[in-house]
Design a protein around this motif. Structure first.
Motif, PDB file in Angstrom:
ATOM      1  N   PHE A 187       0.827  -1.202   0.000  1.00 40.40           N
ATOM      2  CA  PHE A 187       0.000   0.000   0.000  1.00 40.40           C
ATOM      3  C   PHE A 187       0.866   1.259   0.000  1.00 40.40           C
ATOM      4  N   SER A 188       1.959   1.238   0.756  1.00 40.65           N
ATOM      5  CA  SER A 188       2.872   2.387   0.778  1.00 40.65           C
ATOM      6  C   SER A 188       3.484   2.632  -0.597  1.00 40.65           C
ATOM      7  N   LEU A 189       3.953   1.573  -1.237  1.00 39.31           N
ATOM      8  CA  LEU A 189       4.614   1.705  -2.534  1.00 39.31           C
ATOM      9  C   LEU A 189       3.633   2.144  -3.606  1.00 39.31           C
ATOM     10  N   TRP A 190       2.434   1.570  -3.611  1.00 39.23           N
ATOM     11  CA  TRP A 190       1.439   1.958  -4.617  1.00 39.23           C
ATOM     12  C   TRP A 190       1.064   3.436  -4.453  1.00 39.23           C
ATOM     13  N   ALA A 191       0.908   3.895  -3.214  1.00 40.22           N
ATOM     14  CA  ALA A 191       0.598   5.305  -2.985  1.00 40.22           C
ATOM     15  C   ALA A 191       1.752   6.200  -3.422  1.00 40.22           C
ATOM     16  N   GLU A 192       2.966   5.792  -3.114  1.00 41.77           N
ATOM     17  CA  GLU A 192       4.145   6.572  -3.495  1.00 41.77           C
ATOM     18  C   GLU A 192       4.277   6.655  -5.013  1.00 41.77           C
ATOM     19  N   MET A 193       3.877   5.591  -5.712  1.00 42.71           N
ATOM     20  CA  MET A 193       3.970   5.567  -7.177  1.00 42.71           C
ATOM     21  C   MET A 193       2.735   6.162  -7.853  1.00 42.71           C
ATOM     22  N   ALA A 194       1.880   6.828  -7.078  1.00 43.67           N
ATOM     23  CA  ALA A 194       0.670   7.441  -7.640  1.00 43.67           C
ATOM     24  C   ALA A 194      -0.105   6.436  -8.478  1.00 43.67           C
ATOM     25  N   ALA A 195      -0.232   5.224  -7.964  1.00 45.69           N
ATOM     26  CA  ALA A 195      -0.938   4.163  -8.670  1.00 45.69           C
ATOM     27  C   ALA A 195      -2.426   4.222  -8.334  1.00 45.69           C
TER      28      ALA A 195
ATOM     29  N   GLN B  86      -3.177  10.658  -3.713  1.00 45.89           N
ATOM     30  CA  GLN B  86      -4.135  11.554  -4.354  1.00 45.89           C
ATOM     31  C   GLN B  86      -3.644  13.001  -4.437  1.00 45.89           C
ATOM     32  N   ASP B  87      -2.393  13.243  -4.142  1.00 50.57           N
ATOM     33  CA  ASP B  87      -1.875  14.606  -4.132  1.00 50.57           C
ATOM     34  C   ASP B  87      -2.108  15.294  -5.472  1.00 50.57           C
ATOM     35  N   SER B  88      -2.558  16.530  -5.425  1.00 51.76           N
ATOM     36  CA  SER B  88      -2.983  17.239  -6.636  1.00 51.76           C
ATOM     37  C   SER B  88      -1.846  17.561  -7.596  1.00 51.76           C
ATOM     38  N   LEU B  89      -0.597  17.527  -7.123  1.00 52.01           N
ATOM     39  CA  LEU B  89       0.519  17.776  -8.043  1.00 52.01           C
ATOM     40  C   LEU B  89       0.616  16.684  -9.095  1.00 52.01           C
ATOM     41  N   GLY B  90       0.204  15.474  -8.743  1.00 53.50           N
ATOM     42  CA  GLY B  90       0.116  14.396  -9.727  1.00 53.50           C
ATOM     43  C   GLY B  90       1.441  13.829 -10.174  1.00 53.50           C
ATOM     44  N   LYS B  91       2.423  13.790  -9.278  1.00 49.39           N
ATOM     45  CA  LYS B  91       3.730  13.239  -9.614  1.00 49.39           C
ATOM     46  C   LYS B  91       3.867  11.817  -9.072  1.00 49.39           C
ATOM     47  N   GLN B  92       4.368  10.910  -9.899  1.00 52.34           N
ATOM     48  CA  GLN B  92       4.703   9.575  -9.408  1.00 52.34           C
ATOM     49  C   GLN B  92       6.041   9.638  -8.705  1.00 52.34           C
ATOM     50  N   GLY B  93       6.159   8.962  -7.568  1.00 51.03           N
ATOM     51  CA  GLY B  93       7.417   8.923  -6.842  1.00 51.03           C
ATOM     52  C   GLY B  93       8.511   8.224  -7.631  1.00 51.03           C
TER      53      GLY B  93
ATOM     54  N   LEU C  99      -8.431  -2.967   7.166  1.00 47.11           N
ATOM     55  CA  LEU C  99      -9.032  -1.641   7.025  1.00 47.11           C
ATOM     56  C   LEU C  99      -8.106  -0.545   7.524  1.00 47.11           C
ATOM     57  N   SER C 100      -7.233  -0.866   8.490  1.00 45.42           N
ATOM     58  CA  SER C 100      -6.269   0.136   8.951  1.00 45.42           C
ATOM     59  C   SER C 100      -5.284   0.494   7.852  1.00 45.42           C
ATOM     60  N   LEU C 101      -5.069  -0.427   6.922  1.00 48.28           N
ATOM     61  CA  LEU C 101      -4.188  -0.153   5.783  1.00 48.28           C
ATOM     62  C   LEU C 101      -4.951   0.568   4.676  1.00 48.28           C
ATOM     63  N   LEU C 102      -6.050  -0.038   4.220  1.00 46.36           N
ATOM     64  CA  LEU C 102      -6.797   0.540   3.105  1.00 46.36           C
ATOM     65  C   LEU C 102      -7.367   1.915   3.440  1.00 46.36           C
ATOM     66  N   GLY C 103      -7.645   2.157   4.715  1.00 46.75           N
ATOM     67  CA  GLY C 103      -8.291   3.405   5.092  1.00 46.75           C
ATOM     68  C   GLY C 103      -7.380   4.472   5.645  1.00 46.75           C
ATOM     69  N   ASN C 104      -6.066   4.306   5.550  1.00 44.80           N
ATOM     70  CA  ASN C 104      -5.144   5.306   6.104  1.00 44.80           C
ATOM     71  C   ASN C 104      -5.173   6.564   5.237  1.00 44.80           C
ATOM     72  N   ARG C 105      -5.801   7.609   5.735  1.00 45.05           N
ATOM     73  CA  ARG C 105      -6.010   8.807   4.921  1.00 45.05           C
ATOM     74  C   ARG C 105      -4.732   9.591   4.675  1.00 45.05           C
ATOM     75  N   ASP C 106      -3.769   9.491   5.585  1.00 45.10           N
ATOM     76  CA  ASP C 106      -2.501  10.187   5.350  1.00 45.10           C
ATOM     77  C   ASP C 106      -1.753   9.584   4.169  1.00 45.10           C
ATOM     78  N   VAL C 107      -1.776   8.252   4.064  1.00 46.48           N
ATOM     79  CA  VAL C 107      -1.128   7.592   2.932  1.00 46.48           C
ATOM     80  C   VAL C 107      -1.936   7.815   1.659  1.00 46.48           C
ATOM     81  N   ILE C 108      -3.255   7.736   1.762  1.00 45.61           N
ATOM     82  CA  ILE C 108      -4.105   8.019   0.600  1.00 45.61           C
ATOM     83  C   ILE C 108      -3.842   9.428   0.077  1.00 45.61           C
TER      84      ILE C 108
END
Length: 553
Positions: free
Chosen positions: A286-294, A323-330, A310-319
């Motif tokens: 989940f961390s890697l997919w979020a970092e890669m803007a997947a 979902q960051d508006s800059l739209g850059k893949q890590g 649910l603690s993983l899928l629902g972590n809003r800080d990682v989400i």
């Protein structure tokens, strides 16, 4: 690794005709080569600017939702889809950003009607796709559907080749919001050609339909995908194992230059919660997919999710990183010895940093604020997005990372720390709070988990000396009798500065006793029945389990 598991956009769970399988083998040789060589082959790809995004106004940030295949395969039904929609709302996942409920293969009848139209299987979908879509829409969600750019789908149902406009019109009239377009049983033409035909058919319907390309990374799809679809698979299928996830990460992380608002690299559905990986490995994915803007497309049986999942899928800080508006893949800035550092610029100037340990044993991974792209500053704040612990740094970014684990920071200029602040301490396996039994304050009071309620007996203050104090700082978390063996109970005791009252809030989310080196553990919490109100806390050998993972509330 089995051939079929890595080549296709469909795991080998449903029966397929001989014709379907042989056609896919012929069409997929390029994808197999990509999967087999992954990182070495992709290193040779020269980065290029992303193609102009598909002008449908969709996917400004990576799509989020759920797909039925990994859980139900060909056993998908209308009722199961509706149950998932209900759960997405009641669990809070919809509020966290999950919006698409996607029906994969096997939803249709085995033949078209006399007018050449696709027919939903009346036994599986008695209200049709339109009725299912109406229900999903009533929940404030969106419905996705599946088809293939060939004569048949991967499971042998009617494909869209030669019927693109008729099928697009059906999808639009049913209220479909997303089309996942597979690559089985083609006619020898390129995926780009067949995908483009459907793109144009969807546009002519006048309905906004997010377009997900699933051609298994063939024909360097990342170089042309943005002009055709809103997301595109960059590899063969993922399966529920750390090795598969790691291979796909290696391939996808190198393609950052091709992703951006409107069009995203897709490393396939999340396997989080499917049981083939440990909690630590699920969190890494989940961390890697979020970092890669997947795209964050859950693939588990959502209504059956544990609190840990649910603690993983629902972590809003990682989400928020995904979902960051800059739209850059890590991007990956170092990977020596399987110790990876990724950095992702965020719209407010912060950087999301993932320290990922590919190896089996724990290791220290280090980088600096300068290396991850932050400006010079007299101080930085490292906000751990899983434990919610904030620490200050003069520029070093370092953590001991468990085997197959990851630590994810949001790094910003300026100094801030959670030391001295008061928060509930929430267990990942239960989503319940550390609690002093029945609001009692006497020395020896049992420490347990209980539904979070904001009570003073659930408010924990961490001190610079490593204490975890309750009730405004008058009582401390204590290893009973100074015990250092597994099974030692944790209790409330008058603060006295003893080593058995000192604790470390670790970067991986665990809490260890300084005297014992053992982890704060929800007794029996590694079992489904072990996370109920009143379950006691104890010391136990650190093992990475969700019942040893904590976050500040």
């Amino acid at each position: 690794m089995p051939f079929s598991a890595r080549l296709f956009c469909r795991p080998p769970r449903a029966a397929r005709s001989r014709r379907s399988l042989s056609t896919r083998i012929s069409a997929g040789v390029t994808a197999l080569g990509l999967a087999a060589v992954t990182a070495p082959a992709l290193v040779l790809l020269a980065p290029a600017p992303q193609a102009a995004a598909l002008p449908n106004g969709l996917a400004a940030t990576p799509p989020m939702g759920w797909n039925d295949w990994n859980s139900f395969g060909c056993n998908v039904t209308e009722q199961k889809v509706k149950s998932v929609a209900d759960f997405m709302v009641t669990s809070g996942l919809a509020a966290a950003g999950y919006s698409y409920v996607d029906i994969d293969d096997c939803w249709m009848s085995g033949s078209r009607d006399s007018g050449g139209h696709l027919v939903p299987d009346p036994a599986k979908f008695p209200d049709g796709i339109s009725g299912t879509a109406a229900y999903v829409h009533s929940k404030g969600l969106k419905l996705g559907i599946y088809e293939s750019a060939g004569t048949k789908t991967c499971a042998g149902y009617p494909g869209s080749l030669g019927h693109e406009q008729a099928d697009a019109n059906s999808f639009a009239s049913w209220g479909v919001d997303l089309l996942k377009y597979d690559n089985c049983n083609g006619d020898g033409t390129s995926p780009q050609q067949r995908d483009t035909t459907m793109r144009d058919a969807l546009a002519r319907t006048g309905r906004s339909i997010l377009y997900s390309l699933c051609e298994w990374g063939q024909d360097n799809v990342w170089t042309w995908g943005a002009g055709v679809g809103n997301m595109w698979r960059t590899t063969g299928d993922i399966n529920d194992s750390f090795g598969s996830m790691l291979s796909i990460f290696h391939a996808n992380v190198q393609l950052a230059a091709y992703a951006g608002p409107g069009g995203w690299n897709d490393p396939d559905m999340l396997e989080v919660g499917n049981g083939g990986m440990s909690f630590t490995e699920d969190r890494s994915e989940f961390s890697l997919w979020a970092e890669m803007a997947a795209p964050l497309i859950a693939g588990n049986d959502l209504p059956g999710s544990s609190a840990a999942t649910l603690s993983l899928l629902g972590n809003r800080d990682v989400i928020a990183v995904d979902q960051d508006s800059l739209g850059k893949q890590g991007t990956q800035i170092s990977s020596a010895g399987g110790l990876d550092v990724l950095t992702k610029p965020l719209a407010n100037g912060d950087r999301a940093v993932v320290l990922f340990n590919e190896n089996a044993g724990a290791a220290t991974i280090s980088t600096t604020a300068a290396a991850v792209g932050l400006p010079a500053s007299s101080g930085y704040t490292l906000n751990n997005l899983w434990s919610h612990v904030k620490t200050t740094s003069s520029g070093a970014i370092s953590a001991t990372v468990p085997g197959h684990g990851s630590v994810m920071y949001r790094v910003s200029t300026g100094s801030s720390t959670t030391t001295g602040t008061t928060h509930p301490l929430v267990g990942a396996s239960s989503n319940r709070c550390l609690d002093a039994f029945n609001n009692q304050t006497a020395p020896g009071t049992k420490i347990e988990i209980w539904d979070c309620n904001g009570g003073a007996n659930q408010q924990v203050t961490s001190t610079a000396s490593g204490e975890l104090r309750l009730y405004g700082g008058t009582q401390c978390l204590d290893a009973t009798g100074g015990g250092t063996s597994t099974g030692t109970a944790v209790e409330l005791w008058t603060c006295n500065g003893g080593a058995n009252q000192q604790w470390r809030l670790n970067a991986d989310g665990s809490v260890t006793g300084v005297q014992s080196g053992l982890c704060l553990d929800v007794t029996g919490g590694d079992q489904a029945s072990g996370n109920v109100n009143g379950t006691a806390l104890e010391l136990w050998t650190c093992n990475g389990g969700a019942n040893q993972q904590w976050r500040l509330g």
